[in-house]
Write a protein that holds these residues in place. Structure first.
Motif, PDB file in Angstrom:
ATOM      1  N   VAL A  31      -2.468   0.495  -4.297  1.00 33.03           N
ATOM      2  CA  VAL A  31      -2.391  -0.646  -3.795  1.00 33.03           C
ATOM      3  C   VAL A  31      -1.644  -1.615  -4.878  1.00 33.03           C
ATOM      4  O   VAL A  31      -2.402  -1.866  -5.967  1.00 33.03           O
ATOM      5  CB  VAL A  31      -3.561  -1.301  -3.118  1.00 33.03           C
ATOM      6  N   TYR A  58     -10.102  -1.588   4.363  1.00 33.63           N
ATOM      7  CA  TYR A  58      -9.384  -2.578   4.008  1.00 33.63           C
ATOM      8  C   TYR A  58      -9.881  -3.857   4.900  1.00 33.63           C
ATOM      9  O   TYR A  58     -10.102  -4.862   4.549  1.00 33.63           O
ATOM     10  CB  TYR A  58      -7.989  -2.442   4.626  1.00 33.63           C
ATOM     11  N   VAL A 102       0.670  -1.162   0.064  1.00 36.03           N
ATOM     12  CA  VAL A 102      -0.024  -0.065  -0.048  1.00 36.03           C
ATOM     13  C   VAL A 102       0.718   1.124  -0.185  1.00 36.03           C
ATOM     14  O   VAL A 102       1.819   1.140   0.934  1.00 36.03           O
ATOM     15  CB  VAL A 102      -0.950  -0.095   1.335  1.00 36.03           C
ATOM     16  N   ARG A 132       1.088  -7.708   4.344  1.00 38.96           N
ATOM     17  CA  ARG A 132       0.946  -6.331   3.900  1.00 38.96           C
ATOM     18  C   ARG A 132       2.146  -5.371   4.231  1.00 38.96           C
ATOM     19  O   ARG A 132       2.685  -5.679   5.248  1.00 38.96           O
ATOM     20  CB  ARG A 132      -0.258  -5.889   4.433  1.00 38.96           C
TER      21      ARG A 132
END
Length: 137
Positions: A129, A102, A87, A113
């Motif tokens: 993203v 999210y 991200v 992530r």
């Protein structure tokens, strides 16, 4: 110890949706390598248009996730089979605003992530993203 020295060429396919091609964007929506799918960076663009959805970061985040979901499903995967997200957010202090959206998409198990503060995202986006997912043939 033995090693299998037989070589095989990986399956490599480049996918560009008609929608993205019509916009003249010079990249693939996704690239498949064997059973892995690598998505290009996705922003909160309105479908078929070179403009962001209105409403700021949360609206962009929601549209971004919907756009990712669409690309994954078009190429044999899904959010359930996503394994890694990266991200980029234009103001890292708004990280919690992104997370509100999210978690709606991942109420159970969550992919790995990473997140980075970024400046100058495409079209002046608040968030971009990238996604890696498994293809489930």
């Amino acid at each position: 110890m033995s090693c299998n020295t037989a070589s095989r060429s990986p399956i490599i396919e480049h996918y560009q949706s008609e929608e993205m091609a019509a916009l003249g964007l010079p990249f693939s929506d996704a690239v498949r390598v064997d059973n892995m799918l690598y998505l290009s960076g996705v922003i909160g663009m309105k479908p078929g248009k070179m403009e962001l959805v209105e409403g700021g970061l949360e609206a962009e985040a929601r549209q971004t996730m919907e756009n990712i979901k669409k690309v994954l499903e078009a190429h044999g995967s899904s959010l359930e089979h996503a394994i890694k997200f990266t991200v980029f957010i234009d103001d890292i202090n708004r990280w919690s605003d992104f997370n509100k959206v999210y978690v709606e998409y991942f109420p159970g198990k969550k992919p790995a992530r990473s997140a980075f503060g970024a400046e100058g995202l495409a079209l002046g986006a608040s968030v971009e993203v990238e996604c890696i997912a498994v293809i489930v043939d």
